[in-house]
Motif scaffolding. Structure first.
Motif, PDB file in Angstrom:
ATOM      1  N   VAL A 134       7.663 -14.560 -10.537  1.00 43.96           N
ATOM      2  CA  VAL A 134       6.505 -15.184  -9.915  1.00 43.96           C
ATOM      3  C   VAL A 134       5.907 -14.221  -8.895  1.00 43.96           C
ATOM      4  CG1 VAL A 134       5.695 -17.133  -8.526  1.00 43.96           C
ATOM      5  CG2 VAL A 134       7.479 -17.471 -10.242  1.00 43.96           C
ATOM      6  N   GLY A 135       4.594 -14.104  -8.898  1.00 39.66           N
ATOM      7  CA  GLY A 135       3.935 -13.261  -7.919  1.00 39.66           C
ATOM      8  C   GLY A 135       4.085 -13.831  -6.529  1.00 39.66           C
ATOM      9  N   VAL A 136       4.444 -12.980  -5.574  1.00 38.28           N
ATOM     10  CA  VAL A 136       4.605 -13.397  -4.182  1.00 38.28           C
ATOM     11  C   VAL A 136       3.650 -12.578  -3.334  1.00 38.28           C
ATOM     12  CG1 VAL A 136       6.167 -13.651  -2.231  1.00 38.28           C
ATOM     13  CG2 VAL A 136       7.026 -14.016  -4.549  1.00 38.28           C
ATOM     14  N   VAL A 137       2.863 -13.267  -2.496  1.00 39.01           N
ATOM     15  CA  VAL A 137       1.953 -12.593  -1.581  1.00 39.01           C
ATOM     16  C   VAL A 137       2.113 -13.249  -0.210  1.00 39.01           C
ATOM     17  CG1 VAL A 137       0.065 -14.112  -2.273  1.00 39.01           C
ATOM     18  CG2 VAL A 137      -0.451 -11.985  -1.091  1.00 39.01           C
ATOM     19  N   ILE A 138       2.213 -12.409   0.821  1.00 38.92           N
ATOM     20  CA  ILE A 138       2.366 -12.893   2.193  1.00 38.92           C
ATOM     21  C   ILE A 138       1.197 -12.359   3.000  1.00 38.92           C
ATOM     22  CG2 ILE A 138       3.855 -12.957   4.227  1.00 38.92           C
ATOM     23  CD1 ILE A 138       6.239 -12.452   2.422  1.00 38.92           C
ATOM     24  N   SER A 139       0.563 -13.238   3.763  1.00 41.49           N
ATOM     25  CA  SER A 139      -0.569 -12.819   4.604  1.00 41.49           C
ATOM     26  C   SER A 139      -0.273 -13.171   6.059  1.00 41.49           C
ATOM     27  CB  SER A 139      -1.855 -13.506   4.147  1.00 41.49           C
ATOM     28  OG  SER A 139      -1.776 -14.889   4.363  1.00 41.49           O
ATOM     29  N   ASP A 140      -0.995 -12.487   6.944  1.00 40.96           N
ATOM     30  CA  ASP A 140      -0.796 -12.677   8.387  1.00 40.96           C
ATOM     31  C   ASP A 140      -2.045 -13.330   8.970  1.00 40.96           C
ATOM     32  OD1 ASP A 140      -0.309 -12.573  11.079  1.00 40.96           O
ATOM     33  OD2 ASP A 140       0.392 -10.494  11.100  1.00 40.96           O
ATOM     34  N   PRO A 141      -1.994 -14.636   9.298  1.00 40.44           N
ATOM     35  CA  PRO A 141      -3.179 -15.323   9.818  1.00 40.44           C
ATOM     36  C   PRO A 141      -3.529 -14.926  11.244  1.00 40.44           C
ATOM     37  CG  PRO A 141      -1.296 -16.793   9.884  1.00 40.44           C
ATOM     38  CD  PRO A 141      -0.828 -15.536   9.221  1.00 40.44           C
ATOM     39  N   LEU A 173      -3.958 -11.884  12.222  1.00 37.10           N
ATOM     40  CA  LEU A 173      -4.797 -10.695  12.181  1.00 37.10           C
ATOM     41  C   LEU A 173      -6.164 -11.065  11.628  1.00 37.10           C
ATOM     42  CD1 LEU A 173      -2.235  -8.059  10.827  1.00 37.10           C
ATOM     43  CD2 LEU A 173      -2.979  -8.405  13.193  1.00 37.10           C
ATOM     44  N   PRO A 174      -7.192 -10.288  11.955  1.00 32.63           N
ATOM     45  CA  PRO A 174      -8.543 -10.620  11.482  1.00 32.63           C
ATOM     46  C   PRO A 174      -8.592 -10.726   9.962  1.00 32.63           C
ATOM     47  CG  PRO A 174      -8.645  -8.929  13.179  1.00 32.63           C
ATOM     48  CD  PRO A 174      -7.189  -9.104  12.836  1.00 32.63           C
ATOM     49  N   ASP A 175      -9.247 -11.774   9.455  1.00 33.58           N
ATOM     50  CA  ASP A 175      -9.491 -12.001   8.026  1.00 33.58           C
ATOM     51  C   ASP A 175      -8.222 -12.286   7.254  1.00 33.58           C
ATOM     52  OD1 ASP A 175     -11.413 -12.415   6.091  1.00 33.58           O
ATOM     53  OD2 ASP A 175     -11.173 -10.409   5.261  1.00 33.58           O
ATOM     54  N   ASN A 176      -7.117 -12.657   7.951  1.00 33.69           N
ATOM     55  CA  ASN A 176      -5.885 -13.080   7.265  1.00 33.69           C
ATOM     56  C   ASN A 176      -5.480 -12.081   6.180  1.00 33.69           C
ATOM     57  OD1 ASN A 176      -3.697 -14.675   6.638  1.00 33.69           O
ATOM     58  ND2 ASN A 176      -4.871 -16.138   5.416  1.00 33.69           N
ATOM     59  N   PRO A 177      -5.206 -10.811   6.513  1.00 31.78           N
ATOM     60  CA  PRO A 177      -4.961  -9.795   5.481  1.00 31.78           C
ATOM     61  C   PRO A 177      -3.580  -9.959   4.841  1.00 31.78           C
ATOM     62  CG  PRO A 177      -4.566  -8.878   7.639  1.00 31.78           C
ATOM     63  CD  PRO A 177      -5.080 -10.272   7.877  1.00 31.78           C
ATOM     64  N   THR A 178      -3.437  -9.389   3.660  1.00 33.06           N
ATOM     65  CA  THR A 178      -2.162  -9.373   2.945  1.00 33.06           C
ATOM     66  C   THR A 178      -1.248  -8.326   3.573  1.00 33.06           C
ATOM     67  OG1 THR A 178      -3.270 -10.038   0.928  1.00 33.06           O
ATOM     68  CG2 THR A 178      -1.090  -9.056   0.700  1.00 33.06           C
ATOM     69  N   VAL A 179       0.017  -8.717   3.817  1.00 36.60           N
ATOM     70  CA  VAL A 179       0.976  -7.772   4.394  1.00 36.60           C
ATOM     71  C   VAL A 179       2.142  -7.513   3.450  1.00 36.60           C
ATOM     72  CG1 VAL A 179       0.371  -8.396   6.767  1.00 36.60           C
ATOM     73  CG2 VAL A 179       2.186  -9.653   5.595  1.00 36.60           C
ATOM     74  N   PHE A 180       2.220  -8.271   2.347  1.00 39.25           N
ATOM     75  CA  PHE A 180       3.313  -8.035   1.399  1.00 39.25           C
ATOM     76  C   PHE A 180       2.929  -8.597   0.035  1.00 39.25           C
ATOM     77  CE2 PHE A 180       6.985  -9.524  -0.976  1.00 39.25           C
ATOM     78  CZ  PHE A 180       7.792  -8.393  -0.999  1.00 39.25           C
ATOM     79  N   VAL A 181       3.213  -7.853  -1.020  1.00 38.54           N
ATOM     80  CA  VAL A 181       3.135  -8.349  -2.394  1.00 38.54           C
ATOM     81  C   VAL A 181       4.347  -7.823  -3.140  1.00 38.54           C
ATOM     82  CG1 VAL A 181       0.617  -8.521  -2.426  1.00 38.54           C
ATOM     83  CG2 VAL A 181       1.708  -6.407  -3.183  1.00 38.54           C
ATOM     84  N   ASN A 182       4.830  -8.581  -4.109  1.00 38.89           N
ATOM     85  CA  ASN A 182       5.952  -8.086  -4.908  1.00 38.89           C
ATOM     86  C   ASN A 182       5.440  -7.493  -6.211  1.00 38.89           C
ATOM     87  OD1 ASN A 182       5.263 -10.361  -6.299  1.00 38.89           O
ATOM     88  ND2 ASN A 182       7.343 -11.101  -6.590  1.00 38.89           N
ATOM     89  N   SER A 183       6.354  -6.966  -6.991  1.00 39.56           N
ATOM     90  CA  SER A 183       5.956  -6.285  -8.226  1.00 39.56           C
ATOM     91  C   SER A 183       5.350  -7.252  -9.227  1.00 39.56           C
ATOM     92  CB  SER A 183       7.164  -5.575  -8.839  1.00 39.56           C
ATOM     93  OG  SER A 183       8.201  -6.512  -9.113  1.00 39.56           O
ATOM     94  N   ALA A 184       5.827  -8.517  -9.258  1.00 41.83           N
ATOM     95  CA  ALA A 184       5.252  -9.494 -10.180  1.00 41.83           C
ATOM     96  C   ALA A 184       3.779  -9.745  -9.858  1.00 41.83           C
ATOM     97  CB  ALA A 184       6.036 -10.801 -10.117  1.00 41.83           C
TER      98      ALA A 184
END
Length: 867
Positions: free
Chosen positions: A184-191, A193-204
């Protein structure tokens, strides 16, 4: 001044990006006024490794006096402070006083003492300071990077926190390895920071979207959206994010190469121990194939849904050999009990099943245990602890031994109350009107079917259908708006309900149409009494937002019997009776009889035939001469429409003109009449010199009195080359007074064309004298109803005399219609009426007969009765 605060950014840090202290500088306060010491410390700080404190930045603030130091200490923003103890004198006393003050303020700040001697002067230090563990001292001669490093690590809590962070980092490394292997694709964002950017994604995630981690990090996930992404779904997701709520949605996203894919997205907010939002975690599943093959994968989806919802389902396990039963805590919680409040027994299960469902559930269960069904599945009601019943779906599968006997059975119980409520609401909406909540056409038809079946079984069963239509409802909608009209319909609905008996039905078909089904009547008066109650209820004024509204209704009543094959036939007859009520003046009811139906069928056939009458050339124009009463010469003709039906013969205008007006056919018919009449008059003018001064009068319908009227008249005159003054347009006074202001402007435009204007049937409408003098009228035509009794009724004579007087004062000619007797003619001549028409002179005649008159042969001048 050499003493100033400075910041050092240390390169080559090995602190990982996951360290929670990264980016927070290690702040040091130095209290000293020795320039040599300043230089020593600055050099030592610049070479010190700050990774032990979880940062790459070191910020040093310098205070040279006690006052400045106190200001810094009160801010409580430093991790440690260094105090230079002078060997003696006032400077030494000031340093000791500063120490005592800091201890009294309970700042509890880790302290490093600097001293020029090789031993710390403990005799002059406060006892409270010496008992603290967070204290160290360094002689001036031993100041170095290594010495400072050890002392700061000893006294600062940041060093122990860093160790904890590194331990967590190692644990996170294992976690990252596990996440990296997830399908399963995993994405982590940081709210934060401005515009809630992505800080982590996995290979999926990269495999699903086509974006590498390096390409996607720092971007907002909205870059996966495209032209066909559902904006309502996006708005729901954004709303959940803004509310810090978890959400699960399926939406169309786009890969890096632009290809679309269906994404099942689950977003969960992450909070720290203080309840502060730190991150959002999103799980992405590519469900494109599932969407494409939804029907083929129905069974697989069901198993998937069960597995996803497993945590929410109650589990049960029944040992059929021992009779032992296991009910999971969730099974009990679903019914409002804790795990220990309900024993795991069959009695506790089955006694909570709704009495109406117990038989069928046990029947389905027995069928599966006997091997008759592949699995057990049944929807039923279970009694909750609060006494209410909740809908559940119970599923199960039995295990059979070698002999084919069921030995064990396990399954799940799912709360489907919400789904059932939605189904009930959908079912209600399917059979009820959304605005009023009344039954709709579908439910009414079903109940009519039932009533017809009862009447077929029992000839004594009597029922009736009342078709109700509000009078002039369109006026309310147009004047007050549709929202006010809707509120009026709701109020009317409530009043209708109040007029019914128990067991009766009132339904809304749409617009302002309602239908009532009255059952178990003793006679027709039962239906008429309900109609009377409705009439009285609607007579009461309705107050809406400061407006007092009066409303009435026209009703048609059809008595039901077993001869009606379908409900639609019954509603048709009630509708026919309702239109009869409207034609009789509204605000009343009519009872259907077979004659109404025959009349309706006849009118429908007339309408259908009328649509083809023009193209089949079945319409004719007859012409009635208009006579000058001064010398009995011919003044002109009035063009009158006739319909020669191929089967029914001559159909009177009174039968087909109202139909033409209701259907809008009157407009093309009027255009044909206008063009034909102008063409005929132009022909007579060209053929006979005697006809050069004649006029042709054409009647205008209210439907023709529109913004296009002037253009239609202009076109007819241009096409036929008839001089405008030879055309006289006749308009009834009721048409003019419907919108008097607009009529004045339209008539003025017609006068500018050069045509003449006449008010037809004058005296039968409601002309306002204040408008009459504003209308550019040439002629008034006195209605035949006044002329008919002119020689027998003095009152009618007085009315005609007043009309004549009014016309003379306005400079308008007068034409008397319907002259049939010589006494009428004598009276009109005595009143000095200029013009007349009627059977006394001639009936409406064909164009060929009228041509004889246009040529100058006037039979009435040759007869002695006019001498």
């Amino acid at each position: 001044m050499p003493f100033q605060s400075f910041e050092i950014n240390l390169p080559g840090s090995t602190v990982q990006s996951q360290t929670i202290m990264q980016g927070i500088p290690f702040r040091i306060l130095v209290v000293a006024d020795d320039e040599t010491l300043f230089a020593q410390l600055k050099q030592a700080f610049g070479q010190m490794k700050m990774t032990a404190f979880g940062t790459t930045r070191c910020l040093v603030d310098w205070a040279v006096d006690e006052s400045t130091a106190r200001q810094y200490l009160q801010l409580q923003q430093h991790d440690v402070w260094l105090l230079d103890l002078q060997p003696n004198g006032q400077a030494a006393e000031a340093a000791i006083a500063l120490l005592e003050w800091a201890i009294a303020q309970k700042f509890c700040l880790p302290t490093v003492l600097l001293h020029s001697a090789d031993q710390l002067p403990t005799k002059v230090l406060p006892d409270a300071l010496l008992s603290e563990e967070a204290i160290a001292w360094i002689p001036h001669t031993h100041i170095s990077t290594q010495t400072l490093q050890r002392c700061l690590q000893k006294v600062s809590p940041r060093s122990s926190l860093t160790l904890t962070c590194h331990t967590a980092l190692n644990d996170n490394t294992l976690l990252n390895m596990a996440i990296a292997q997830l399908p399963v694709g995993v994405v982590i964002s940081d709210p934060n920071l401005p515009d809630n950017p992505t800080v982590f994604v996995n290979s999926a995630f990269s495999q699903i979207t086509g974006y590498s981690a390096a390409e996607f990090l720092g971007n907002n996930c909205r870059c996966l959206q495209g032209p066909n992404t559902n904006l309502e779904t996006v708005a729901e997701i954004r709303g959940a994010i803004a509310a810090h709520q978890p959400i699960s949605r399926v939406l169309l996203n786009y890969r890096k190469d632009g290809t679309p894919f269906w994404n099942e997205l689950n977003i969960t907010p992450v909070f720290d121990g203080d309840g502060i939002l730190t991150h959002y975690i999103g799980l992405l599943t590519d469900v494109t194939e599932r969407k494409r093959n939804q029907e083929a994968l129905k069974d697989s989806e069901e198993r998937y849904a069960l597995s996803v919802q497993g945590a929410n389902d109650g589990i049960w396990d029944w040992n059929l050999q021992t009779g032992d039963l296991y009910l999971s805590p969730r099974w009990k919680t679903m019914l409002g009990y804790t795990a220990h409040e309900l024993d795991d027994t069959l009695d506790n299960w089955f006694e909570r099943i709704h009495p109406d469902d117990q038989y069928w559930l046990k029947r389905e269960l027995s069928a599966h245990l006997e091997g008759l069904t592949p699995h057990f599945e049944y929807e039923h009601r279970m009694r909750h602890r609060n006494g209410a019943y909740r809908w559940v779906l119970t599923r199960g599968l039995a295990v059979f031994d070698a002999a084919g006997k069921a030995s064990r059975m396990a399954g799940s119980q799912t709360d489907i109350t919400g789904r059932k409520q939605v189904e009930e609401q959908l079912l209600h909406d399917a059979f009820h009107d959304a605005l009023t909540g009344l039954p709709n056409r579908a439910l009414l038809t079903d109940r009519l079917h039932h009533a017809l079946e009862l009447s077929r079984r029992n000839s004594a069963f009597l029922f009736a259908v009342v078709f109700l239509d509000l009078d002039r409802f369109k006026v309310i909608n147009d004047s007050l708006g549709h929202m006010m009209g809707d509120r009026l319909l709701v109020t009317v609905s409530k009043r209708l309900l109040a007029c019914l008996r128990p067991g009766d039905t009132v339904a809304r078909l749409g617009g302002d149409e309602f239908v009532l089904l009255l059952e178990n009547l003793t006679d027709v008066y039962g239906a008429t009494s309900v109609a009377q109650r409705i009439k009285a209820a609607l007579a009461e004024p309705i107050s809406l937002s400061g407006h007092e509204i009066f409303i009435s209704a026209s009703m048609g009543i059809a008595l039901g019997n077993c001869d009606y094959p379908h409900p639609a036939d019954l509603m048709r007859d009630a509708d026919t009776a309702m239109y009869r009520a409207k034609s009789q003046g509204r605000d009343r009811y009519e009872i259907f009889d077979t004659g109404m139906h025959l009349r309706a069928v006849t009118l429908l056939q007339i309408e259908n035939d009328l649509r083809r009458a023009v193209e089949r050339q079945e319409l004719r124009l007859h012409y009635q001469p208009i006579i000058s009463l001064r010398d009995f010469s011919l003044s002109g003709f009035e063009a009158l429409l006739r319909w020669q039906h191929p089967r029914q013969g001559n159909i009177p205008p009174s039968e087909f003109i109202p139909i033409a007006e209701d259907t809008g056919l009157i407009v093309p018919i009027s255009q044909w009449v206008l063009h034909t009449a102008c063409q005929q008059m132009m022909y007579w003018c060209n053929q006979y010199p005697e006809a050069a001064a004649l006029t042709i009068s054409v009647n205008l319908s209210s439907k023709h009195f529109t913004a296009h009227l002037v253009n239609d008249i202009h076109t007819a005159l241009a096409d036929t080359h008839l001089p405008p003054e030879r055309l006289k347009l006749e308009i009834t006074e009721s048409v003019l007074m419907e919108n008097a202001e607009t009529a004045v402007a339209t008539l003025q435009e017609l006068k500018e064309l050069g045509v003449q204007l006449a008010i037809d049937d004058f005296g039968t409408g409601y002309s306002s004298l204040s408008y009459l003098h504003r209308f550019p009228i040439d002629t008034l035509k006195i209605d035949r109803s006044f002329v008919n009794r002119l020689d027998t009724d003095p009152e009618q004579l007085a009315i005609v005399r007043n009309i004549m007087s009014l016309a003379w004062n306005l400079g308008i000619d007068v034409v008397a219609e319907g002259v049939e007797r010589s006494k009428q003619l004598t009276q009109l001549r005595s009143l000095q009426c200029e013009l007349a028409q009627g059977f006394y002179f001639s009936k409406p005649i064909s164009a060929e007969q009228a041509e004889v008159l246009a040529a100058g042969t006037l039979p009435w001048k040759q007869e002695s009765k006019l001498s």
